[in-house]
Design an enzyme around this catalytic site. Structure first.
Site, PDB file in Angstrom:
ATOM      1  N   SER A  19       1.012  -1.326  -0.019  1.00 52.29           N
ATOM      2  CA  SER A  19       0.003  -0.077   0.297  1.00 52.29           C
ATOM      3  C   SER A  19       0.960   1.353   0.400  1.00 52.29           C
ATOM      4  O   SER A  19       2.110   1.019   0.186  1.00 52.29           O
ATOM      5  CB  SER A  19      -1.446   0.668   1.057  1.00 52.29           C
ATOM      6  OG  SER A  19      -1.456   1.174   1.419  1.00 52.29           O
ATOM      7  N   TYR A  22      -2.459  -0.275   9.934  1.00 49.56           N
ATOM      8  CA  TYR A  22      -2.471  -0.966   8.328  1.00 49.56           C
ATOM      9  C   TYR A  22      -1.132  -0.725   8.242  1.00 49.56           C
ATOM     10  O   TYR A  22      -0.416  -1.583   7.162  1.00 49.56           O
ATOM     11  CB  TYR A  22      -3.515   0.420   7.945  1.00 49.56           C
ATOM     12  CG  TYR A  22      -3.591  -0.400   6.244  1.00 49.56           C
ATOM     13  CD1 TYR A  22      -3.825  -1.865   6.056  1.00 49.56           C
ATOM     14  CD2 TYR A  22      -3.733   0.430   5.528  1.00 49.56           C
ATOM     15  CE1 TYR A  22      -4.113  -2.344   5.164  1.00 49.56           C
ATOM     16  CE2 TYR A  22      -3.390   0.336   3.932  1.00 49.56           C
ATOM     17  CZ  TYR A  22      -4.004  -0.906   3.675  1.00 49.56           C
ATOM     18  OH  TYR A  22      -3.665  -1.727   2.582  1.00 49.56           O
TER      19      TYR A  22
END
Length: 326
Positions: free
Chosen positions: A127, A152
């Site tokens: 990501s 995350y």
């Protein structure tokens, strides 16, 4: 080929599986169908995939080590495209354990299975959030990413390190892809374009963070899928990874290479829907960043990747899908 797509009921996973099926491959899709967002949307995506005879779906949690081993033992997969994850920066502040189970434990089980039942290529999702509070733009895979600002992001950085270790130790060809703000038909309800569209059509106000001073490298789903498939066809060779490593391992940014102001995206949505948004201008949220911008030169050089969808076209396609689906 025999391929495994994890997260097949997810936004990117469904589109990747669909393209692979259209190309004639046999695809096994797995997903735990978590209720992080509307499960009915996930079932609708799977219904599309099930129209193909060469698609098989298995509901399973990748944190279950025995089931993952059984899956690989029976699957004889040549390539694995690992897209399953607990997504969302903001939700990681509320439910951190979900990220450890899915993104750390689940990925460990995938790596172990790829070691025990060797595959020709493991492609996995990382990501743009790994860049944290980096100020230098565009973001490059050569940049230091040791300061994540959400759990995350930390879990995705951990995935990159874990994959490299397994690639080095067991010669597993592995490629990580750092996705940049993917949008388009069948998208996730927690993403901005989706939630803004819903609010506009319902006559509700939209929350605009950092008082609108946000830029995102919005990347249309068709461009993302094209990039994933180009990468999947090119397993990295030993000695060809980023930096000084000799492992058969590679990292790429995959984005549009053209950040867009959030206020412009809202204006495009307003034009497509023929409505004016009532905007709640709010400060920056914890774990968020003001701008993302992908340097995709390596991906373009190595694969011929060329993102081709302008935001006006992508948003119009999304709105058309949203209005037909809902």
């Amino acid at each position: 080929m025999e391929l495994l797509v994890t997260g097949a009921a997810g936004f990117i996973g469904m589109h990747v599986a669909a393209r692979l099926l259209q190309a004639g491959h046999n695809v096994t899709g797995v997903d735990n169908l978590s209720d992080y967002y509307d499960v009915r949307l996930k079932h609708a995506r799977l219904d599309l995939l099930r129209r193909c005879r060469n698609f098989r779906f298995i509901k399973m949690d990748l944190a279950d080590r025995e089931k993952v081993n059984e899956l690989f033992e029976g699957g004889k997969f040549e390539r694995v495209i690992h897209l399953a994850a607990q997504a969302g920066v903001r939700y990681s502040l509320e439910n951190p354990h979900a990220y450890i189970q899915s993104n750390i434990v689940g990925f460990t089980n995938i790596l172990e299975a790829c070691r025990r039942f060797p595959v020709k290529h493991l492609v996995f999702a990382s990501s743009s959030s790994v860049y944290g509070a980096n100020k230098k733009l565009p973001f490059s895979v050569q940049d230091n990413v040791d300061h994540p600002i959400s759990l995350y992001a930390a879990s995705k950085k951990a995935n990159e390190l874990m994959a490299h270790a397994y690639s080095h130790l067991f010669q597993i060809p592995a490629t990580g892809l750092r996705f940049f703000t993917v949008y388009g038909p069948w998208g996730r309800p927690d993403m901005a374009i989706f939630s803004f569209t819903k609010a506009l059509l319902e006559g509700k106000p939209i929350d605009v963070f950092n008082h609108g001073k946000m830029q995102r490298d919005f990347t249309y789903i068709d461009d993302i899928v094209e990039g994933i498939l180009l990468v999947a066809d090119r397993p990295p060779a030993a000695g060809g990874s980023n930096g000084a490593s000799s492992a058969p391992y590679k990292l790429y940014n995959i984005g549009n290479h053209q950040p867009v102001e959030l206020m412009k995206v809202i204006a495009v949505l307003e034009k497509c829907l023929g409505k004016t948004a009532c905007k709640n201008m709010l400060p920056m949220q914890a774990g968020d960043v003001p701008a993302t911008f992908a340097d995709v030169d390596d991906l373009m050089r190595d694969t011929g990747f060329r993102p081709a969808t302008p935001i006006e076209v992508g948003v119009e396609n999304f709105v058309r899908w949203y209005q037909s689906y809902y």
